[in-house]
Design an enzyme around this catalytic site. Structure first.
Site: not given
Length: 219
Positions: A20-22
């Site tokens: 779960g990231t950017t």
């Protein structure tokens, strides 16, 4: 998994591990900058604070990973294997577009089984620096693109801050600022920032530690 009260030992074991990231990539004249945060989570637990989500597909081609950590890495590994064979057959490095097509085809073929979104970016002699989005088996070239859970917080910023003709250093600053803003608001993004700059001269790796991140008003 219990929804109330303190978590018990083993309560996170059945939770799928997600990046779960950017993630983000930006083109400039002569290359690209690719960046990501480093947090990996399983449910509400952070299982890795410094995971490098920028995976090499070939010498000057990288992908940024988001979604299920296992699924995203599986796609990257399959693509890297196919591109290695492709390069041996051609006796020259594969094109970035070819790499993006490989990732797109794998993502589409296994769309019912794998939960992942990869950004493909790199440099080749034909087109220079290129950035491709491959979500859901689509393929689109863009001057910059963002992805992951944290991206929803920064669409306004990147649309306003991007300008054509940026230098490599401006692209790195743009990417660092955008990912930092996402990390401040997205609980699934955090840790350090990994940056990769890809040009004809090679690949430059950088890590922006927590105490080196830019600070903004909300902090």
């Amino acid at each position: 998994m219990l929804r109330a009260g303190a978590p018990t030992a083993g309560s996170f074991r059945t939770e799928e591990v997600h990046t779960g990231t950017t993630i983000m990539a930006v083109e400039f004249d002569g290359g690209v900058v690719v960046g990501s945060d480093s947090r990996v989570s399983a449910g509400t637990a952070v299982v890795n604070r410094v995971f490098d989500k920028l995976s090499p597909l070939h010498q000057r081609i990288f992908c940024a990973l988001s979604g299920s950590a296992a699924d995203a890495q599986a796609i990257a590994d399959m693509a890297a294997y196919q591109l290695e064979l492709h390069g041996l057959e051609l006796e020259e490095p594969p094109l970035v577009l070819a790499a993006a097509n490989v990732v797109k085809n794998i993502s589409y073929k296994y769309r019912e089984d794998l939960l992942a979104h990869l950004i493909v970016a790199g440099w080749d002699q034909r087109e220079g620096g290129q950035v491709y989005g491959t979500m859901g088996g689509m393929l689109i070239r863009q001057p910059f693109t963002i992805g992951g859970s944290g991206s929803s917080y920064i669409y306004g910023y990147v649309d306003a801050a991007y300008k054509p003709g940026m230098t490599p250093e401006e692209c790195r600053r743009f990417t660092t600022n955008a990912i930092t803003l996402a990390m401040n608001r997205d609980g699934s993004s955090g840790g350090v920032i990994y940056l990769v700059t890809i040009t004809a001269a090679g690949v430059d790796h950088r890590v922006i530690l927590g105490d080196e991140l830019p600070r903004f008003y909300d902090e």
